[in-house]
Design a protein around this motif. Structure first.
Motif, short mmCIF file in Angstrom:
data_model
loop_
_atom_site.label_atom_id
_atom_site.label_comp_id
_atom_site.label_asym_id
_atom_site.label_seq_id
_atom_site.Cartn_x
_atom_site.Cartn_y
_atom_site.Cartn_z
N GLU A 225 28.25 111.71 36.96
CA GLU A 225 26.98 110.98 37.06
C GLU A 225 27.16 109.53 36.64
O GLU A 225 26.49 108.64 37.17
CB GLU A 225 25.91 111.66 36.21
N ALA B 122 28.59 107.79 39.65
CA ALA B 122 27.56 107.60 40.67
C ALA B 122 26.60 106.48 40.30
O ALA B 122 26.23 105.64 41.14
CB ALA B 122 26.79 108.90 40.89
N SER C 154 26.21 102.83 42.27
CA SER C 154 24.95 102.36 42.86
C SER C 154 24.62 100.96 42.38
O SER C 154 24.10 100.13 43.14
CB SER C 154 23.81 103.33 42.51
#
Length: 224
Positions: free
Chosen positions: A177, A180, A184
């Motif tokens: 996570e 990720a 982003s």
């Protein structure tokens, strides 16, 4: 009365704060900077592994790790070398970095982390991936830096929850996570900047405890 930690003030010269670290670590102009602040054992391995993956897509990314305990700087430097990086220590000259390998800055001095956040495009709060309880996420937030932190922020629950609700912070469960979330932010600079603005606004919106505490104390003091 509220939370006194939200009374943290924005520095008068954040650009000046950042400039001295650009020079100290030899950060190239145009680099995107990730600061992992107050990290603990077990977290640096995750941070360096994520950094290595991010570099495949964003080679201009520069990581600075600030171990919670500066005495661990050499340990973290050795870890970085073992993963193919050339560490640059804050307390030494740029001669500590050797070869063309991607560099990793290591903050091994006391009292400079808050100022270092002025250099960051985004930050990870250490002590939160490991079960430590986290560290103060408001220091980067007041400098308009979006913050990520792990699930163990129990020493700063109010601050972490406020940043998530206000759109200036994000909680990640672990390595995947975190990768990720940072991907982003690297893909969408506008969104990252909006989160940084939201982080600062969240801090400012939760102020007021200082005045309430002073009023309460004043009620017990004799009027001259």
């Amino acid at each position: 009365a509220g939370n006194l930690k939200f009374h943290i003030l924005r520095p008068e010269d954040p650009e000046g704060e950042a400039a001295r670290f650009f020079a100290a670590f030899g950060v190239d102009e145009g680099s995107t900077v990730w600061v992992a602040g107050s990290t603990h054992p077990g977290e640096e391995e995750v941070v360096l592994a994520v950094y290595r993956e991010l570099l495949n897509r964003w080679p201009s990314l520069f990581l600075i790790v600030a171990p919670r305990h500066p005495a661990r700087a050499e340990e973290v430097a050795a870890m970085a070398r073992g993963m193919g990086f050339s560490p640059v220590l804050r307390s030494r000259s740029l001669d500590t970095a050797g070869g063309p390998a991607p560099r990793v800055g290591i903050l091994d001095t006391m009292g400079e982390l808050a100022s270092l956040y002025s250099l960051a495009d985004f930050a990870l709060i250490g002590g939160s991936l490991a079960r430590i309880g986290g560290h103060n996420p408001l220091e980067p937030a007041i400098r308009e830096v979006p913050v990520a932190f792990g699930p163990h922020m129990f020493n700063f629950t109010d601050e972490a929850q406020a940043l998530v609700r206000g759109g200036g912070g994000i909680e990640v469960s672990g390595r995947d996570e975190l990768l990720a979330a940072l991907s982003s932010w690297l893909e969408d600079a506008d969104s990252r900047h909006k989160m940084g603005t939201a982080a600062r606004s969240t801090v400012e919106a939760h102020r007021g405890a200082l005045a309430r505490c002073l009023d309460a104390i004043g009620s017990f003091l004799p009027v001259p």
